[in-house]
Design a protein around this motif. Structure first.
Motif, PDB file in Angstrom:
ATOM      1  N   THR A   1       6.132  -2.145  -6.460  1.00  9.44           N
ATOM      2  CA  THR A   1       5.520  -1.526  -6.132  1.00  9.44           C
ATOM      3  C   THR A   1       6.138  -0.410  -6.733  1.00  9.44           C
ATOM      4  OG1 THR A   1       6.543  -2.472  -3.445  1.00  9.44           O
ATOM      5  CG2 THR A   1       5.836   0.096  -4.006  1.00  9.44           C
ATOM      6  N   ASN A   2       5.104   0.453  -7.054  1.00  7.38           N
ATOM      7  CA  ASN A   2       4.990   1.938  -7.914  1.00  7.38           C
ATOM      8  C   ASN A   2       4.761   3.185  -7.687  1.00  7.38           C
ATOM      9  OD1 ASN A   2       4.858   3.383  -9.759  1.00  7.38           O
ATOM     10  ND2 ASN A   2       3.829   2.209 -11.631  1.00  7.38           N
ATOM     11  N   LEU A   3       5.283   3.617  -7.297  1.00 10.77           N
ATOM     12  CA  LEU A   3       5.023   5.350  -6.680  1.00 10.77           C
ATOM     13  C   LEU A   3       4.053   6.168  -7.154  1.00 10.77           C
ATOM     14  CD1 LEU A   3       7.358   6.079  -4.239  1.00 10.77           C
ATOM     15  CD2 LEU A   3       5.907   5.040  -3.415  1.00 10.77           C
ATOM     16  N   LEU A   4       3.797   5.921  -8.373  1.00  6.72           N
ATOM     17  CA  LEU A   4       3.461   6.235  -9.077  1.00  6.72           C
ATOM     18  C   LEU A   4       1.320   6.050  -9.877  1.00  6.72           C
ATOM     19  CD1 LEU A   4       5.613   7.825 -12.017  1.00  6.72           C
ATOM     20  CD2 LEU A   4       5.620   9.113  -9.874  1.00  6.72           C
ATOM     21  N   SER A   5       1.791   5.010  -8.996  1.00 10.80           N
ATOM     22  CA  SER A   5       0.894   4.207  -9.331  1.00 10.80           C
ATOM     23  C   SER A   5      -0.563   4.463  -8.187  1.00 10.80           C
ATOM     24  CB  SER A   5       0.455   2.862  -9.517  1.00 10.80           C
ATOM     25  OG  SER A   5       1.482   2.269  -8.044  1.00 10.80           O
ATOM     26  N   GLY A   6      -0.796   5.934  -7.573  1.00  7.61           N
ATOM     27  CA  GLY A   6      -2.346   6.340  -7.430  1.00  7.61           C
ATOM     28  C   GLY A   6      -2.436   6.191  -5.887  1.00  7.61           C
ATOM     29  N   ASP A   7      -2.734   5.140  -4.661  1.00  3.23           N
ATOM     30  CA  ASP A   7      -2.518   5.286  -2.810  1.00  3.23           C
ATOM     31  C   ASP A   7      -1.277   4.281  -3.105  1.00  3.23           C
ATOM     32  OD1 ASP A   7      -4.190   7.279  -3.830  1.00  3.23           O
ATOM     33  OD2 ASP A   7      -5.937   6.147  -3.459  1.00  3.23           O
ATOM     34  N   THR A   8       0.012   3.778  -3.937  1.00  7.01           N
ATOM     35  CA  THR A   8       0.445   3.204  -3.694  1.00  7.01           C
ATOM     36  C   THR A   8       1.219   3.663  -2.015  1.00  7.01           C
ATOM     37  OG1 THR A   8       0.776   1.833  -5.098  1.00  7.01           O
ATOM     38  CG2 THR A   8       3.005   1.816  -3.244  1.00  7.01           C
ATOM     39  N   THR A   9       1.505   3.636  -0.789  1.00  2.00           N
ATOM     40  CA  THR A   9       2.076   3.334  -0.253  1.00  2.00           C
ATOM     41  C   THR A   9       3.235   2.701   0.292  1.00  2.00           C
ATOM     42  OG1 THR A   9       0.538   4.386   1.323  1.00  2.00           O
ATOM     43  CG2 THR A   9       1.959   4.138   3.055  1.00  2.00           C
ATOM     44  N   LEU A  10       4.463   3.203   0.530  1.00  2.91           N
ATOM     45  CA  LEU A  10       5.877   2.732   1.227  1.00  2.91           C
ATOM     46  C   LEU A  10       6.217   2.746   2.453  1.00  2.91           C
ATOM     47  CD1 LEU A  10       8.082   0.305  -0.040  1.00  2.91           C
ATOM     48  CD2 LEU A  10       9.125   3.396  -0.980  1.00  2.91           C
ATOM     49  N   SER A  11       5.992   1.518   3.636  1.00  2.00           N
ATOM     50  CA  SER A  11       6.722   1.657   4.443  1.00  2.00           C
ATOM     51  C   SER A  11       8.153   1.091   4.923  1.00  2.00           C
ATOM     52  CB  SER A  11       5.649   1.120   5.735  1.00  2.00           C
ATOM     53  OG  SER A  11       5.650   1.322   6.472  1.00  2.00           O
TER      54      SER A  11
END
Length: 253
Positions: A131-141
């Protein structure tokens, strides 16, 4: 055959009962629990198991929070490093402005482009367990309870290419005595720095929420475990006194 009088039979039964009580007390002293199975007390055992099950469910949720914290921290650390790189890029551009030598400016442009490459590399390396939060529309739930009815969604942003950050390479644009290209680079660096700080602030706020919920969940888990212990744990002082009394009774018998 041995014939026993009623008094002897009664004494024998008393000794057997005392032996059972001694064994039970020894188990309690060894395990620290007065209820270890439904045989001991079905009501207390069932209530304690329910509390422990709730604690186990929350523990799994807490593990998810810990992983979420690691994911956000990884992204935030990358943003911090990217801002450091932007400061280097700004320093290089300022040095280029201070000289009118086009050859020197070309050297600075090459250094600037190297820094730009490192900025995007940092963004690409910001992933944690996929999980990369700097890779576009990635959402971490992040779930805060066992059912998922309470949760937090963290949406990332694109930082793996210069265009998304409003940056670009210097290239040959600096190899003239005209300062326009260098000044434009400085403006883009300032803009990208502001945007990254905004994103970092958002991640930090979400991180504080997750951390607070993790601490709260830890307290709730401890409360459930304490409740189960209160239902099943034995009083060591009481059991020790019982053991002394039973041993005395056994000797007298």
């Amino acid at each position: 055959d041995v014939s026993l009088t009623s008094g002897s039979r009664k004494s024998l039964l008393n000794i057997q009962d005392t032996s059972k009580l001694v064994n039970r007390t020894q188990d309690r002293l060894a395990t620290g629990k007065k209820v270890t199975s439904s045989v001991d007390d079905p009501v207390l055992f069932a209530a304690a198991q329910q509390l422990l099950q709730q604690a186990g469910d929350l523990l799994a949720t807490k593990d998810g929070m810990s992983e979420g914290i690691n994911t956000v921290n990884t992204a935030n650390n990358s943003i911090t490093a990217m801002n450091d790189m932007l400061n280097q890029a700004k320093s290089i551009a300022d040095n280029a402005l201070a000289t009118g030598d086009t050859a020197v400016r070309a050297s600075y442009a090459k250094q600037y482009d190297t820094v730009m490459d490192q900025i995007t590399s940092l963004a690409k390396d910001a992933g944690y367990k996929g999980t990369n939060l700097l890779s576009g529309d990635t959402t971490l739930s992040i779930k805060f309870d066992a059912t998922g009815s309470s949760s937090l969604n963290i949406t990332g942003f694109e930082a793996r290419d210069l265009g998304s950050l409003g940056l670009s390479y210097a290239g040959n644009n600096w190899t003239t005595t005209d300062n326009t290209a260098i000044n434009n680079s400085l403006k883009s660096v300032d803009s990208a720095t502001t945007n990254l700080r905004t994103e970092s602030k958002s991640l930090t706020e979400n991180l504080n929420i997750i951390t607070s919920r993790e601490d709260y969940t830890t307290e709730v888990i401890n409360n459930f475990k304490s409740g189960a212990d209160n239902l099943t744990l034995a009083d060591m002082n009481e059991e020790s006194a019982n053991m002394l009394m039973l041993q005395t009774r056994q000797n007298l018998s």
